[in-house]
Design a protein around this motif. Structure first.
Motif, PDB file in Angstrom:
ATOM      1  N   GLN A  72       0.845  -1.202   0.000  1.00 36.49           N
ATOM      2  CA  GLN A  72       0.000   0.000   0.000  1.00 36.49           C
ATOM      3  C   GLN A  72       0.879   1.250   0.000  1.00 36.49           C
ATOM      4  O   GLN A  72       0.984   1.935   1.015  1.00 36.49           O
ATOM      5  CB  GLN A  72      -0.955  -0.018   1.195  1.00 36.49           C
ATOM      6  CG  GLN A  72      -0.315  -0.347   2.535  1.00 36.49           C
ATOM      7  CD  GLN A  72      -1.303  -0.279   3.682  1.00 36.49           C
ATOM      8  OE1 GLN A  72      -2.395   0.281   3.581  1.00 36.49           O
ATOM      9  NE2 GLN A  72      -0.928  -0.861   4.811  1.00 36.49           N
TER      10      GLN A  72
ATOM     11  N   THR B  99      -4.836  -0.414  -0.336  1.00 36.78           N
ATOM     12  CA  THR B  99      -5.679   0.618   0.268  1.00 36.78           C
ATOM     13  C   THR B  99      -6.499   1.341  -0.794  1.00 36.78           C
ATOM     14  O   THR B  99      -7.685   1.629  -0.588  1.00 36.78           O
ATOM     15  CB  THR B  99      -4.813   1.620   1.050  1.00 36.78           C
ATOM     16  OG1 THR B  99      -4.273   0.952   2.204  1.00 36.78           O
ATOM     17  CG2 THR B  99      -5.628   2.810   1.518  1.00 36.78           C
ATOM     18  N   CYS B 100      -5.889   1.651  -1.916  1.00 38.80           N
ATOM     19  CA  CYS B 100      -6.623   2.307  -3.010  1.00 38.80           C
ATOM     20  C   CYS B 100      -7.736   1.408  -3.528  1.00 38.80           C
ATOM     21  O   CYS B 100      -8.849   1.872  -3.811  1.00 38.80           O
ATOM     22  CB  CYS B 100      -5.664   2.667  -4.142  1.00 38.80           C
ATOM     23  SG  CYS B 100      -4.476   3.957  -3.716  1.00 38.80           S
TER      24      CYS B 100
ATOM     25  N   ASP C 132      -2.020  -1.386  -5.299  1.00 42.73           N
ATOM     26  CA  ASP C 132      -2.150  -0.758  -3.986  1.00 42.73           C
ATOM     27  C   ASP C 132      -3.439  -1.237  -3.322  1.00 42.73           C
ATOM     28  O   ASP C 132      -4.536  -0.976  -3.809  1.00 42.73           O
ATOM     29  CB  ASP C 132      -2.147   0.766  -4.143  1.00 42.73           C
ATOM     30  CG  ASP C 132      -2.056   1.490  -2.817  1.00 42.73           C
ATOM     31  OD1 ASP C 132      -2.923   1.262  -1.950  1.00 42.73           O
ATOM     32  OD2 ASP C 132      -1.131   2.309  -2.649  1.00 42.73           O
TER      33      ASP C 132
ATOM     34  N   MET D 187       1.113   8.765   2.103  1.00 45.20           N
ATOM     35  CA  MET D 187       0.470  10.063   1.875  1.00 45.20           C
ATOM     36  C   MET D 187      -0.665  10.343   2.852  1.00 45.20           C
ATOM     37  O   MET D 187      -1.258  11.416   2.839  1.00 45.20           O
ATOM     38  CB  MET D 187      -0.046  10.137   0.435  1.00 45.20           C
ATOM     39  CG  MET D 187       1.074  10.237  -0.575  1.00 45.20           C
ATOM     40  SD  MET D 187       0.496  10.063  -2.279  1.00 45.20           S
ATOM     41  CE  MET D 187       0.260   8.311  -2.377  1.00 45.20           C
TER      42      MET D 187
ATOM     43  N   ARG E 236      -3.691   3.649  -9.287  1.00 48.83           N
ATOM     44  CA  ARG E 236      -2.751   3.080  -8.325  1.00 48.83           C
ATOM     45  C   ARG E 236      -3.092   1.628  -7.986  1.00 48.83           C
ATOM     46  O   ARG E 236      -2.195   0.791  -7.820  1.00 48.83           O
ATOM     47  CB  ARG E 236      -2.739   3.924  -7.050  1.00 48.83           C
ATOM     48  CG  ARG E 236      -2.116   5.300  -7.222  1.00 48.83           C
ATOM     49  CD  ARG E 236      -2.299   6.157  -5.979  1.00 48.83           C
ATOM     50  NE  ARG E 236      -1.639   7.445  -6.104  1.00 48.83           N
ATOM     51  CZ  ARG E 236      -0.362   7.670  -5.765  1.00 48.83           C
ATOM     52  NH1 ARG E 236       0.369   6.679  -5.259  1.00 48.83           N
ATOM     53  NH2 ARG E 236       0.166   8.864  -5.903  1.00 48.83           N
TER      54      ARG E 236
ATOM     55  N   SER F 146       0.315   4.071  -1.000  1.00 49.33           N
ATOM     56  CA  SER F 146      -0.447   5.280  -0.673  1.00 49.33           C
ATOM     57  C   SER F 146      -0.452   5.588   0.816  1.00 49.33           C
ATOM     58  O   SER F 146      -0.762   6.718   1.221  1.00 49.33           O
ATOM     59  CB  SER F 146      -1.893   5.124  -1.166  1.00 49.33           C
ATOM     60  OG  SER F 146      -2.507   4.002  -0.561  1.00 49.33           O
TER      61      SER F 146
ATOM     62  N   ASN G  29      -7.501   8.441  -9.773  1.00 47.94           N
ATOM     63  CA  ASN G  29      -6.148   8.198  -9.272  1.00 47.94           C
ATOM     64  C   ASN G  29      -6.085   6.923  -8.435  1.00 47.94           C
ATOM     65  O   ASN G  29      -5.121   6.153  -8.521  1.00 47.94           O
ATOM     66  CB  ASN G  29      -5.677   9.397  -8.441  1.00 47.94           C
ATOM     67  CG  ASN G  29      -4.226   9.283  -8.006  1.00 47.94           C
ATOM     68  OD1 ASN G  29      -3.377   8.796  -8.758  1.00 47.94           O
ATOM     69  ND2 ASN G  29      -3.923   9.719  -6.792  1.00 47.94           N
ATOM     70  N   LEU G  30      -7.117   6.692  -7.631  1.00 47.12           N
ATOM     71  CA  LEU G  30      -7.161   5.470  -6.835  1.00 47.12           C
ATOM     72  C   LEU G  30      -7.165   4.236  -7.735  1.00 47.12           C
ATOM     73  O   LEU G  30      -6.472   3.248  -7.463  1.00 47.12           O
ATOM     74  CB  LEU G  30      -8.404   5.471  -5.944  1.00 47.12           C
ATOM     75  CG  LEU G  30      -8.421   6.487  -4.794  1.00 47.12           C
ATOM     76  CD1 LEU G  30      -9.792   6.514  -4.131  1.00 47.12           C
ATOM     77  CD2 LEU G  30      -7.343   6.157  -3.765  1.00 47.12           C
TER      78      LEU G  30
ATOM     79  N   THR H 243      -8.056  12.395  -2.763  1.00 46.60           N
ATOM     80  CA  THR H 243      -7.685  12.246  -4.167  1.00 46.60           C
ATOM     81  C   THR H 243      -8.894  11.777  -4.959  1.00 46.60           C
ATOM     82  O   THR H 243      -9.942  11.454  -4.393  1.00 46.60           O
ATOM     83  CB  THR H 243      -6.526  11.250  -4.321  1.00 46.60           C
ATOM     84  OG1 THR H 243      -6.057  11.257  -5.663  1.00 46.60           O
ATOM     85  CG2 THR H 243      -6.954   9.835  -3.938  1.00 46.60           C
TER      86      THR H 243
ATOM     87  N   TRP I 185      -5.814  11.782   3.333  1.00 43.47           N
ATOM     88  CA  TRP I 185      -5.343  12.083   1.981  1.00 43.47           C
ATOM     89  C   TRP I 185      -6.540  12.069   1.049  1.00 43.47           C
ATOM     90  O   TRP I 185      -7.262  11.083   0.945  1.00 43.47           O
ATOM     91  CB  TRP I 185      -4.309  11.037   1.564  1.00 43.47           C
ATOM     92  CG  TRP I 185      -3.914  11.052   0.113  1.00 43.47           C
ATOM     93  CD1 TRP I 185      -3.447  12.116  -0.579  1.00 43.47           C
ATOM     94  CD2 TRP I 185      -3.946   9.949  -0.791  1.00 43.47           C
ATOM     95  NE1 TRP I 185      -3.188  11.745  -1.896  1.00 43.47           N
ATOM     96  CE2 TRP I 185      -3.466  10.420  -2.040  1.00 43.47           C
ATOM     97  CE3 TRP I 185      -4.302   8.610  -0.682  1.00 43.47           C
ATOM     98  CZ2 TRP I 185      -3.371   9.592  -3.164  1.00 43.47           C
ATOM     99  CZ3 TRP I 185      -4.204   7.786  -1.794  1.00 43.47           C
ATOM    100  CH2 TRP I 185      -3.737   8.281  -3.016  1.00 43.47           C
TER     101      TRP I 185
END
Length: 382
Positions: A156, A185-186, A183, A161, A177, A158, A173-174, A169, A167
């Motif tokens: 992860q 978490t995204c 990732d 950040m 990633r 992310s 973008n999630l 976004t 964070w």
């Protein structure tokens, strides 16, 4: 004949008809007659529905026009032989499937068995999210705020950040990633946005994709596979690894055996390549969402030495990888799925799923690359 037989109201056979009954029958006969049409001015015509009263709205994912498929087309016999030999000779439980896009045939080894997907399942989350975009429920430009309570485990990037205030976004973008960096978490943020695991399962069902399960989410899936109950502090640093290491080996082994025997995120390689082929053909998402997802898959940073390592020059490959937990000497869920496209534009959906093996990583790479080479070598052969 007796004189009383000639009395009015008596029938010859002796039955007597009531005078009142005679009058009632006569009255009814007078009332019952053929129905008469209503006067011309009283007739009405029901209005027919039109596009004005019921406007036609375009569906989010319109069906593709009918296309002829050559049902006689069959896979190259050499490809069938190579895929079978690769699967049978590998030291481990492996599933392999290759499907030529637009042709309708699939070559497979253990193609209908369920293998743990691990991060391959991120593909279905992104598809479900883009389907929600197609239906006007979400937008890629919408934003989400990730807090420390949203962090998960394993890979992860992310997390770096996410500060004290979180964070913020975009979902676009999630998704990028989640798909290109895997990732977790995204990906979990996208999963929450679409409505959780049931929403992903519903999307696959609406697209008539069977034999692809979707698990309970990264945190619950990975903790159960290790033999742990999830706690949010496992998302911080090395806490998960430390807690897992403290478990008795028998507990870890039993948990991993249970996972492999009936993976909640299990998927059949043949079903995966069917879904990939439908994605490429535009049958999973709208044209714009299809182009978006294929473009993101083409930018994947993970697994450069898996299937991609065997794709010859001039070919294009876009994909998603997955990697499960290890419990020495076993490694689990070592996967790569994607779409190989030849210079002439012909595409093949490919899936290699290593459920469990004791072979080192270079040997796993060699198997995956051999599948890619076999596809390319047998392209245009009959």
């Amino acid at each position: 004949m007796n004189l009383k037989d000639k009395r009015p109201g008596r029938r010859p056979e002796g039955g007597i008809i009531s005078a009142k009954l005679v009058l009632l029958i006569a009255a009814l006969s007078a009332c019952v007659s053929a129905p008469q049409p209503p006067p011309a001015q009283a007739r009405t015509t029901r209005p027919q529905p039109t596009t004005a009263t019921f406007p036609i709205r375009p569906v989010a994912n319109p069906p593709r026009p009918y296309q002829d498929v050559d049902q006689r087309e069959a896979p190259p016999p050499a490809l069938v032989s190579v895929i079978r030999d690769l699967g049978q000779s590998f030291n481990g439980h492996v599933g392999i499937a290759v499907r030529r896009v637009g042709a309708g045939w699939t070559v497979a080894h253990n193609g209908n068995q369920l293998f743990p997907q691990q991060s391959v399942s991120k593909l279905w989350v992104s598809m479900a999210f883009l389907d929600a975009v197609d239906r006007g429920k979400l937008r890629l430009t919408d934003t989400a705020t990730i807090t420390r309570q949203d962090l998960t485990l394993f890979h992860q990037p992310s997390a770096a950040m996410v500060g004290a205030t979180g964070w913020t976004t975009t979902y676009g973008n999630l998704m990028n990633r989640a798909m290109t960096q895997s990732d977790n978490t995204c990906n979990d943020a996208l999963l929450r946005a679409v409505g959780g695991p049931d929403a992903v399962r519903g999307f696959l069902a609406r697209r008539f994709i069977g034999n692809i399960r979707f698990g309970p989410g990264e945190r619950l899936l990975q903790s159960a596979t290790a033999g742990l109950d999830w706690r949010q502090d496992y998302s911080i640093g090395r806490n998960f690894y430390a807690a897992r290491a403290k478990l008795p080996m028998a507990v870890r082994k039993k948990a991993l055996d249970n996972y492999l025997a009936n993976p909640p995120d299990g998927a059949a390689p043949a079903s995966i390549v069917q879904a990939l082929a439908k994605l490429k053909e535009g049958d999973m998402l709208s044209a714009s969402s299809t182009a978006t997802l294929l473009s993101i898959m083409g930018e994947a940073k993970t697994g450069p030495q898996r299937i991609k390592g065997g794709v010859p020059p001039g070919w294009h490959y876009l994909h998603k990888t997955g990697t499960g937990q290890d419990l020495a000497p076993r490694s689990t869920g070592f996967n790569d799925i994607g779409i190989m496209t030849a210079p002439d534009g012909t595409s093949y959906a490919v899936a290699v799923m290593i459920g469990s093996t004791t072979e080192p990583i270079p040997v796993r790479w060699q198997l995956m690359q051999a599948v890619a080479k076999a596809v390319a070598a047998n392209h245009q052969k009959r």
